[in-house]
Design an enzyme around this catalytic site. Structure first.
Site, PDB file in Angstrom:
ATOM      1  N   ASP A   1      -0.495  -5.109   3.219  1.00  0.00           N
ATOM      2  CA  ASP A   1       0.689  -4.613   3.925  1.00  0.00           C
ATOM      3  C   ASP A   1       0.600  -3.097   4.119  1.00  0.00           C
ATOM      4  OD1 ASP A   1       3.513  -5.215   4.905  1.00  0.00           O
ATOM      5  OD2 ASP A   1       3.838  -3.553   3.527  1.00  0.00           O
TER       6      ASP A   1
ATOM      7  N   GLN B   1      10.744  -8.845   6.751  1.00  0.00           N
ATOM      8  CA  GLN B   1      10.311  -8.249   5.480  1.00  0.00           C
ATOM      9  C   GLN B   1      11.467  -7.424   4.927  1.00  0.00           C
ATOM     10  OE1 GLN B   1       7.428  -4.696   4.198  1.00  0.00           O
ATOM     11  NE2 GLN B   1       6.263  -6.303   5.193  1.00  0.00           N
TER      12      GLN B   1
ATOM     13  N   HIS C   1       9.721  -1.647  11.656  1.00  0.00           N
ATOM     14  CA  HIS C   1       9.854  -1.256  10.244  1.00  0.00           C
ATOM     15  C   HIS C   1      11.320  -1.231   9.786  1.00  0.00           C
ATOM     16  CE1 HIS C   1       7.623   1.209   6.957  1.00  0.00           C
ATOM     17  NE2 HIS C   1       8.646   0.589   6.435  1.00  0.00           N
TER      18      HIS C   1
ATOM     19  N   ASN D   1      13.726  -5.254   7.389  1.00  0.00           N
ATOM     20  CA  ASN D   1      15.036  -4.650   7.099  1.00  0.00           C
ATOM     21  C   ASN D   1      16.117  -5.039   8.112  1.00  0.00           C
ATOM     22  OD1 ASN D   1      14.344  -3.020   4.704  1.00  0.00           O
ATOM     23  ND2 ASN D   1      13.001  -1.932   6.139  1.00  0.00           N
TER      24      ASN D   1
ATOM     25  N   LEU E   1       9.054  -5.891  -7.665  1.00  0.00           N
ATOM     26  CA  LEU E   1       9.062  -5.457  -9.075  1.00  0.00           C
ATOM     27  C   LEU E   1      10.013  -4.272  -9.275  1.00  0.00           C
ATOM     28  CD1 LEU E   1       5.256  -5.705  -9.967  1.00  0.00           C
ATOM     29  CD2 LEU E   1       7.050  -7.431 -10.203  1.00  0.00           C
TER      30      LEU E   1
ATOM     31  N   SER F   1      10.301  -1.654  -7.061  1.00  0.00           N
ATOM     32  CA  SER F   1       9.782  -0.473  -6.334  1.00  0.00           C
ATOM     33  C   SER F   1       9.085   0.526  -7.260  1.00  0.00           C
ATOM     34  CB  SER F   1      10.880   0.256  -5.547  1.00  0.00           C
ATOM     35  OG  SER F   1      11.493   1.261  -6.323  1.00  0.00           O
TER      36      SER F   1
ATOM     37  N   TYR G   1       3.350   5.096   5.991  1.00  0.00           N
ATOM     38  CA  TYR G   1       2.740   5.354   4.675  1.00  0.00           C
ATOM     39  C   TYR G   1       1.640   6.412   4.731  1.00  0.00           C
ATOM     40  CZ  TYR G   1       5.102   0.887   3.773  1.00  0.00           C
ATOM     41  OH  TYR G   1       6.027  -0.129   3.698  1.00  0.00           O
TER      42      TYR G   1
ATOM     43  N   THR H   1       0.814  -1.232   0.000  1.00  0.00           N
ATOM     44  CA  THR H   1       0.000   0.000   0.000  1.00  0.00           C
ATOM     45  C   THR H   1       0.839   1.271   0.000  1.00  0.00           C
ATOM     46  OG1 THR H   1      -0.164   0.048   2.416  1.00  0.00           O
ATOM     47  CG2 THR H   1      -1.879  -1.178   1.219  1.00  0.00           C
TER      48      THR H   1
ATOM     49  N   TYR I   1       9.742  -7.236  -0.325  1.00  0.00           N
ATOM     50  CA  TYR I   1       9.163  -5.977  -0.809  1.00  0.00           C
ATOM     51  C   TYR I   1       9.934  -5.488  -2.021  1.00  0.00           C
ATOM     52  CZ  TYR I   1      12.585  -2.901   1.772  1.00  0.00           C
ATOM     53  OH  TYR I   1      13.691  -2.241   2.252  1.00  0.00           O
TER      54      TYR I   1
ATOM     55  N   LYS J   1       3.289  -1.545  10.861  1.00  0.00           N
ATOM     56  CA  LYS J   1       4.681  -1.519  11.325  1.00  0.00           C
ATOM     57  C   LYS J   1       4.917  -0.338  12.264  1.00  0.00           C
ATOM     58  CE  LYS J   1       5.738  -3.011   6.607  1.00  0.00           C
ATOM     59  NZ  LYS J   1       5.021  -2.224   5.597  1.00  0.00           N
TER      60      LYS J   1
HETATM   61  P1  NDP Z   1       6.754  -2.973  -6.081  1.00  0.00           P
HETATM   62  O1  NDP Z   1       8.060  -3.558  -6.466  1.00  0.00           O
HETATM   63  O2  NDP Z   1       5.655  -3.831  -5.591  1.00  0.00           O
HETATM   64  O3  NDP Z   1       6.353  -2.210  -7.408  1.00  0.00           O
HETATM   65  C1  NDP Z   1       5.476  -1.312  -7.513  1.00  0.00           C
HETATM   66  C2  NDP Z   1       5.547  -0.656  -8.897  1.00  0.00           C
HETATM   67  O4  NDP Z   1       5.395  -1.583  -9.969  1.00  0.00           O
HETATM   68  C3  NDP Z   1       4.419   0.263  -8.899  1.00  0.00           C
HETATM   69  O5  NDP Z   1       4.887   1.501  -9.334  1.00  0.00           O
HETATM   70  C4  NDP Z   1       3.399  -0.346  -9.841  1.00  0.00           C
HETATM   71  O6  NDP Z   1       2.809   0.684 -10.572  1.00  0.00           O
HETATM   72  C5  NDP Z   1       4.234  -1.254 -10.728  1.00  0.00           C
HETATM   73  N1  NDP Z   1       3.569  -2.533 -11.051  1.00  0.00           N
HETATM   74  C6  NDP Z   1       2.760  -3.281 -10.263  1.00  0.00           C
HETATM   75  N2  NDP Z   1       2.385  -4.407 -10.882  1.00  0.00           N
HETATM   76  C7  NDP Z   1       2.964  -4.395 -12.106  1.00  0.00           C
HETATM   77  C8  NDP Z   1       2.962  -5.267 -13.216  1.00  0.00           C
HETATM   78  N3  NDP Z   1       2.285  -6.419 -13.186  1.00  0.00           N
HETATM   79  N4  NDP Z   1       3.668  -4.908 -14.317  1.00  0.00           N
HETATM   80  C9  NDP Z   1       4.342  -3.749 -14.350  1.00  0.00           C
HETATM   81  N5  NDP Z   1       4.397  -2.878 -13.328  1.00  0.00           N
HETATM   82  C10 NDP Z   1       3.710  -3.185 -12.222  1.00  0.00           C
HETATM   83  O7  NDP Z   1       7.020  -1.766  -5.067  1.00  0.00           O
HETATM   84  P2  NDP Z   1       6.943  -1.330  -3.592  1.00  0.00           P
HETATM   85  O8  NDP Z   1       8.252  -0.702  -3.298  1.00  0.00           O
HETATM   86  O9  NDP Z   1       5.706  -0.546  -3.428  1.00  0.00           O
HETATM   87  O10 NDP Z   1       6.851  -2.664  -2.699  1.00  0.00           O
HETATM   88  C11 NDP Z   1       5.647  -3.346  -2.409  1.00  0.00           C
HETATM   89  C12 NDP Z   1       5.186  -3.094  -0.977  1.00  0.00           C
HETATM   90  O11 NDP Z   1       6.157  -3.524  -0.037  1.00  0.00           O
HETATM   91  C13 NDP Z   1       4.973  -1.621  -0.623  1.00  0.00           C
HETATM   92  O12 NDP Z   1       3.810  -1.096  -1.211  1.00  0.00           O
HETATM   93  C14 NDP Z   1       4.958  -1.703   0.865  1.00  0.00           C
HETATM   94  O13 NDP Z   1       3.714  -2.208   1.320  1.00  0.00           O
HETATM   95  C15 NDP Z   1       6.085  -2.697   1.116  1.00  0.00           C
HETATM   96  N6  NDP Z   1       7.404  -2.039   1.315  1.00  0.00           N
HETATM   97  C16 NDP Z   1       8.026  -2.199   2.530  1.00  0.00           C
HETATM   98  C17 NDP Z   1       9.234  -1.602   2.794  1.00  0.00           C
HETATM   99  C18 NDP Z   1       9.891  -1.787   4.118  1.00  0.00           C
HETATM  100  O14 NDP Z   1      10.841  -1.061   4.429  1.00  0.00           O
HETATM  101  N7  NDP Z   1       9.433  -2.714   4.922  1.00  0.00           N
HETATM  102  C19 NDP Z   1       9.917  -0.759   1.782  1.00  0.00           C
HETATM  103  C20 NDP Z   1       9.214  -0.696   0.522  1.00  0.00           C
HETATM  104  C21 NDP Z   1       8.018  -1.316   0.318  1.00  0.00           C
HETATM  105  P3  NDP Z   1       1.200   0.829 -10.695  1.00  0.00           P
HETATM  106  O15 NDP Z   1       0.677   1.171  -9.335  1.00  0.00           O
HETATM  107  O16 NDP Z   1       1.052   1.906 -11.695  1.00  0.00           O
HETATM  108  O17 NDP Z   1       0.723  -0.535 -11.175  1.00  0.00           O
END
Ligand code: NDP
Length: 324
Positions: free
Chosen positions: A51, A191, A118, A168, A220, A222, A56, A24, A217, A85
């Protein structure tokens, strides 16, 4: 189909975690109502693991989406696995429960399924999420993570969360918790960033040996938020090898990237605020990668980390100086 148990992993405390989770986190200019809209779309598409995080700043919207899907009969509360978190400014043990209570109030839930530390880098308690000094430097401090962990254990005992874990952490930081005298509950999961350019093979092996689930996480690559991510880093989904495999099996590069992790026993998070891609991402249970393709993708690892948390590189708890 029993979505509660199928495609789930059993945690070391007996609870089940769905193997695919909806992320999210969205970079700042994206309106918060998108989190509301697309969390509902994700639940409709079949996602049961959501998540969230205090950081956020959209727990209100995410919680409202979950409650709306409960109210309209799509799911029951017990079908949903919701994570939040404790952020870095709340790592002093006396602040941990306050943080969780704030999150629960925003989510409008009585409990979460998983509560995580976190990051292992404590920041000075403040109203700001990233407290800064006069020079604009983020103000870090020292807290014994074992004391923070004890506070999480108390949150579990109080029924505010079903499970507890970390995010992390490197393997030494996991070891610190596991070796804590009087440990009551082991972390259920860690995570971390994980994808085919940073496949975390050593950390994954370590976690498996301790019955700790590795949750990926940025699977893809980020959302490339300029605040956190170096804009010159390569685009994960443009990788030619993964694109060729995707073409060969008539899947998308995103599906191949997610399936690659799932097939190794990693729980995968993926964020999308697009109905088409949310549906596409939920289809990764429908196909398998061959052992040969898995090996080819293994070779793409180049230890490339998108989230480097460089503001903390000199802090003794900086997690990424260790090999894993
Ligand atoms: P992701 O790697 O999940 O990628 C997200 C990006 O990929 C978005 O911009 C999305 O764009 C695009 N995307 C999604 N599906 C597809 C697809 N099938 N084909 C092509 N592009 C796609 O990124 P996050 O960094 O957001 O990681 C996921 C989650 O992990 C976060 O949302 C959060 O909940 C968690 N997280 C936790 C962290 C931590 O420190 N614990 C740090 C970072 C993330 P669009 O929306 O336009 O589809």
């Amino acid at each position: 189909m029993d979505l509660k148990r199928s495609h789930s992993v059993k945690l070391n405390d007996g609870h089940f975690m769905p193997a695919l989770g909806f992320g999210t986190f969205a970079p700042k200019p994206i309106q918060k109502n998108k989190a509301f809209e697309f969390t509902k779309v994700a639940i409709d598409a079949g996602f049961r693991h959501i998540d969230a995080a205090y950081l956020y700043e959209n727990e209100e919207e995410v919680g409202a989406a979950i409650r709306e899907k409960i109210a309209d009969g799509t799911v029951k509360r017990e079908d949903i696995f919701c994570t939040t978190k404790v952020w870095a400014t709340f790592l002093r043990p006396e602040l941990v429960r306050t943080s969780l209570e704030k999150s629960l109030k925003k989510l409008q839930l009585n409990y979460v399924d998983l509560f995580l530390i976190h990051i292992p880098i404590p920041m000075k308690p403040a109203d700001d999420l990233l407290p800064q000094d006069a020079k604009g430097q983020i103000i870090l401090e020292t807290v014994d993570l074992r004391d923070t962990w004890e506070a999480l254990e108390k949150c579990k005992d109080a029924g505010l969360t079903k499970s507890i874990g970390v995010s992390n952490f490197n393997h030494k930081q996991l070891e610190l918790i596991l070796n804590k005298p009087g440990l009551k509950y082991k972390p259920t999961c860690n995570q971390v960033e994980c994808h085919f350019y940073l496949n975390q093979s050593k950390l994954l092996e370590y976690c498996k040996s301790k019955d700790i689930v590795l949750v990926a996480y940025s699977a893809l690559g980020s959302g490339r938020d300029p605040f956190w991510i170096d804009q010159s880093s390569p685009y994960l989904l443009k990788d030619p090898t993964v694109n060729a495999i995707a073409k060969k099996i008539n899947r998308t590069p995103g599906q191949v990237a997610l399936r690659y992790l799932l097939q190794q026993g990693v729980v995968v998070l993926v964020k999308s605020f697009s109905e088409k891609r949310i549906k596409e991402n939920f289809q990764i249970f429908e196909f398998e990668l061959t052992a040969e393709d898995m090996k080819v993708i293994d070779c793409l690892d180049k230890n490339l980390r998108y989230f480097k948390f460089l503001f903390a590189v000199n802090h003794p708890n900086y997690p990424f100086s260790e090999e894993y």
